[in-house]
Structures are given as C-alpha cells and as structure tokens.
Design an enzyme around this catalytic site. Structure first.
Site, short mmCIF file in Angstrom:
data_model
loop_
_atom_site.label_atom_id
_atom_site.label_comp_id
_atom_site.label_asym_id
_atom_site.label_seq_id
_atom_site.Cartn_x
_atom_site.Cartn_y
_atom_site.Cartn_z
CB CYS A 1 29.25 52.24 37.43
SG CYS A 1 30.01 50.59 38.17
CG HIS B 1 31.74 54.10 34.31
ND1 HIS B 1 32.42 54.23 35.61
CD2 HIS B 1 31.47 52.64 34.39
CE1 HIS B 1 32.36 53.12 36.12
NE2 HIS B 1 31.73 52.22 35.51
CG ASN C 1 34.16 50.23 37.33
OD1 ASN C 1 33.70 51.05 37.71
ND2 ASN C 1 33.43 49.36 36.33
C1 LIG Z 1 35.53 41.35 31.66
C2 LIG Z 1 36.11 41.30 30.31
C3 LIG Z 1 37.48 42.16 30.54
C4 LIG Z 1 36.36 40.02 29.71
O1 LIG Z 1 37.08 40.12 28.47
P1 LIG Z 1 36.77 39.45 27.18
O2 LIG Z 1 37.53 39.54 26.17
O3 LIG Z 1 35.24 39.53 27.12
O4 LIG Z 1 36.97 37.93 27.58
P2 LIG Z 1 35.84 36.48 27.91
O5 LIG Z 1 35.06 36.75 28.92
O6 LIG Z 1 35.56 36.49 26.49
O7 LIG Z 1 36.95 35.63 28.23
C5 LIG Z 1 38.02 34.91 27.30
C6 LIG Z 1 39.02 33.95 28.14
O8 LIG Z 1 39.67 34.84 29.03
C7 LIG Z 1 39.59 33.92 30.26
N1 LIG Z 1 39.87 35.08 31.28
C8 LIG Z 1 38.82 35.70 31.90
N2 LIG Z 1 39.17 36.70 32.96
C9 LIG Z 1 40.57 36.26 32.84
C10 LIG Z 1 41.74 36.94 33.78
N3 LIG Z 1 41.38 37.72 34.60
N4 LIG Z 1 42.87 36.51 33.26
C11 LIG Z 1 43.08 35.67 32.15
N5 LIG Z 1 42.01 35.03 31.55
C12 LIG Z 1 40.74 35.38 31.97
C13 LIG Z 1 37.92 33.52 30.28
O9 LIG Z 1 38.04 32.49 31.15
C14 LIG Z 1 38.00 33.16 28.76
O10 LIG Z 1 38.84 31.69 28.73
P3 LIG Z 1 38.18 30.56 27.72
O11 LIG Z 1 38.28 31.21 26.46
O12 LIG Z 1 39.37 29.65 28.14
O13 LIG Z 1 36.85 30.31 28.15
C15 LIG Z 1 35.26 42.06 29.37
O14 LIG Z 1 33.96 41.22 29.05
C16 LIG Z 1 34.64 43.50 29.98
O15 LIG Z 1 35.36 44.22 30.17
N6 LIG Z 1 33.21 43.47 30.07
C17 LIG Z 1 32.85 44.96 30.88
C18 LIG Z 1 33.10 44.57 32.24
C19 LIG Z 1 32.61 45.92 33.11
O16 LIG Z 1 32.97 46.94 32.45
N7 LIG Z 1 31.76 45.82 34.12
C20 LIG Z 1 31.66 46.89 34.82
C21 LIG Z 1 30.64 47.74 34.05
S1 LIG Z 1 30.10 49.16 35.14
#
Ligand SMILES: CC(C)(COP(=O)(O)OP(=O)(O)OC[C@H]1O[C@@H](n2cnc3c(N)ncnc32)[C@H](O)[C@@H]1OP(=O)(O)O)[C@@H](O)C(=O)NCCC(=O)NCCS
Length: 345
Positions: free
Chosen positions: A114, A254, A284
């Site tokens: 990215c 970004h 993204n």
């Molecule tokens: C991916 C992201 C949205 C997840 O959000 P989060 O608040 O960290 O969520 P978590 O990973 O802690 O997961 C929380 C719960 O939601 C669940 N979950 C994950 N994706 C889900 C979805 N699409 N829908 C519903 N539930 C989801 C998980 O399984 C977890 O369940 P559990 O508590 O039963 O285990 C977040 O971590 C994020 O945006 N990270 C950066 C990613 C990014 O920008 N990447 C590219 C960079 S260039």
C-alpha cells in the site's frame, strides 16, 4: 532560482463498474453491514470484471492523466508503476503498461504494498530533481481481489480494485514534492503477507489446499502500526518541510480504515475535515488508494492551486511512506482534453 521539483500536472483514475456492497459480502461470509461499517467505515468496494486487468486499469487511468497534462504517451521519459498484483509474475506490470500505451520510455515497477505509490512518487521526484527526466507517469494500480480469500471474513471485507495515475513535470516555482519519508520494518513482514506462491513455498496442490496463495493478516498488529505511522510520519514530513501538520490544507491518508484515520486525527488534535476520505466507496485499494484519493480531492475541488497536502501510506512490509506536496497552477488550469480523447495509444 527555486529548487527544481516534481509538480503534478496530470491526474486520472479508473475504478471497475462492479460494486460489492457489505450486504453482498454478508451473503458470502459470516458478517454484516453494521460490523463492517462500525469497524472500518467501508460501505462498498469495486471488484474487477473479466475484462479488467492490471494493465487495462492502469492504462485507462494513465490515458486520463496524460490527457489532463496535454501529453502523448510518446512524450513520456519514464513510467513507474506501483503494484503488488501483476497480470503475470514476469515481466513486471510497467512493461505491459508501456506497450499498452504505445510509449517507448523506460518503465519499472515498485512493489511496496500500500506504500507503493508514495515510494514511486518520491522515486519519480528524484529523476526530475536531478534533471534526468522531464515527463514521468506514476501509476498506482491493484487488482487485490485476486489475492483475497472470500472465505476469510477478516480480510475479504477490507479490499477493492482500482487504478489512479499522475503525470509529474519539473517546476521551479515552488510547486511539487517538498519533503518525504520512506520506511520499512521487515521484522513485521509476517503481519501482512501471502505465504504461498513464491520461491520458498512455490505453487503446489498443498499451497492451494491450504489457501496459502491468499493474503493473511494480523489485523490488530497492522492497526496499531498504521495509527503509529500515520501520526509520526505526518509530523516528520511536515517538520522536514519547515511546517506543522496544522499548516497542511488537506491530508491524504492511506484509505485502509476510517477508524485508523479517526485515531490519527485525535492523536494529532486535527479536525476530521482536514482529512480526505473516500474509503467508504472503495475500501482499501492498496497502491491505488493514495492516488485515487488525490485524484478525487483534485476533481472535487478540495485541493486548489497553492494548497499543500501531506500524504501518508502504510502497509505490507511493513512499510510506510509520506510526502508533502504543493499543488501548482496545473490544478486550476489543466490542459483540459476530455478523458483520453486526444490520445492515440
Ligand atoms: C481487521 C479489523 C477491521 C478487525 O477489527 P478488530 O476490531 O481488530 O476485530 P478483531 O480482529 O479483534 O475481531 C473481533 C471479533 O470480530 C470477528 N470478526 C472479524 N472479522 C469480522 C467480520 N468481517 N464480520 C464479523 N465479525 C468479524 C472476529 O472473528 C472476532 O470474533 P471473536 O471475538 O469471536 O474472536 C481491524 O483489525 C483492522 O482494520 N486492522 C487493520 C487492517 C488493515 O488496515 N490492513 C491493511 C493495511 S494496508
């Protein structure tokens, strides 16, 4: 005389027609619109149709950018493509784009996830600053959907496909790239990677069965890294330009996740309306994210001649890249050839 800088004199974008909404995704994996919207701010993203390739999307954005700058492909001195989702593993997408445009100049690709577009912009700036080249095309293009596991709800909801391009030309009136920061922390590579398909773990039935040819991500680690880099890099690049973050007219972060941008805004004590946001429309789009936001900021009149913008990207690597750029006269006086009309490629 003022230092020679790389000024943005042309801009263009291409997004596939096909829209994948959060409700569409809820029919594919166990998720819902409320979860995706509250955790990411994303409402929909574009997904390639069969006729969209990395080359075709890059060419469409490039032709628009060349049209705005009033250049033909034969005028180009250099093409740099930021991409991590090539049509073929060899040669690189820049060569295919060069041929597709009918250009004859050198062309190469920068794979920095990215962060790739800002890495490419800064690289183009070096060639222009030294006087080596005059007309440089920089394209950010990603067909991320090909590397997404549509059974993994933690990654497939985040990304979309797009392309956007800029033409850079020398200016000596202060417009252009003023300062930049490039960074890499390979010790965190495993937080966002594709484990299969390379030379260590080549394509095999086992790789495919284990779905190792798709993107894997540690969302929480990437989130923390992203917030940290967005804030520190904005401080660093503005300090290097002899400014503060508050002096920027528009910040182009970004477009990974609205919450990352909101966290950074709070940390920097900046109002959200200083940040250009289009993540709700496209998700993204990796290396296409910053140029797509930049192009829309110009087209929507958010960026005007004389304005100074700070762009910061972060992503796989883990990598980051930021640049402070002053917009020049071209913003108010584009050559104005309608989208690709005068281009003969
Ligand atoms: C991916 C992201 C949205 C997840 O959000 P989060 O608040 O960290 O969520 P978590 O990973 O802690 O997961 C929380 C719960 O939601 C669940 N979950 C994950 N994706 C889900 C979805 N699409 N829908 C519903 N539930 C989801 C998980 O399984 C977890 O369940 P559990 O508590 O039963 O285990 C977040 O971590 C994020 O945006 N990270 C950066 C990613 C990014 O920008 N990447 C590219 C960079 S260039």
């Amino acid at each position: 005389m003022t230092k020679r800088r790389a000024e943005i004199t042309g801009w263009g974008k291409y997004v596939p027609e096909k829209i994948l909404t959060n409700d569409d995704l809820a029919k594919m994996v166990d998720t819902n619109d409320e979860w995706i919207t509250s955790r990411t701010g994303i409402k929909e993203r574009r997904i390639r149709s069969e006729s969209d390739t990395t080359t075709s999307m890059a060419a469409a954005a490039s032709l628009d950018a060349l049209g705005v700058a009033g250049l033909q492909p034969s005028d180009l001195d250099l093409i740099i493509v930021a991409n991590s989702s090539p049509d073929y593993l060899l040669p690189s997408p820049a060569n295919y784009l060069q041929h597709s445009l009918g250009a004859t100049c050198p062309a190469f690709t920068i794979a920095a996830g990215c962060s790739g577009f800002v890495y490419s912009l800064v690289t183009a700036h070096q060639f222009i600053e030294t006087g080596a080249y005059k007309n440089v095309l920089v394209v950010g293009v990603e067909l991320v959907s090909y590397a997404l596991d549509y059974t993994d709800r933690s990654t497939c909801i985040l990304f979309g496909d797009a392309a956007a391009a800029v033409v850079l030309q020398p200016s000596t009136n202060g417009a252009g790239v003023i300062s930049f920061e490039l960074g890499s922390d390979g010790s965190q590579a495993h937080h966002l990677w594709v484990p299969g398909g390379g030379t260590v773990n080549p394509v095999s039935q086992k790789v495919v069965d284990n779905r190792e040819h798709y993107i894997r991500m540690n969302g929480q680690e990437v989130f923390k890294f992203a917030v940290r880099k967005l804030t520190t890099s904005l401080n660093n690049i503005t300090a290097a330009a002899g400014m503060t973050v508050g002096d920027l007219d528009v910040i182009i972060p970004h477009q990974a996740n609205l919450r990352i941008i909101e966290f950074a805004a709070r940390t920097l004590d900046m109002p959200m309306d200083k940040f250009f946001v289009n993540v709700h429309k496209y998700g993204n789009t990796s290396a296409a994210s910053i140029p797509l936001a930049l192009v829309e900021a110009i087209q929507e009149g958010r960026l005007k001649s004389g304005d100074v913008t700070g762009m910061v990207a972060f992503g796989s690597g883990l990598s980051w890249a930021g640049a402070v750029v002053k917009m020049g006269e071209a913003i108010s006086n584009p050559v104005g050839i309608p989208a690709g009309a005068a281009i003969t490629a």
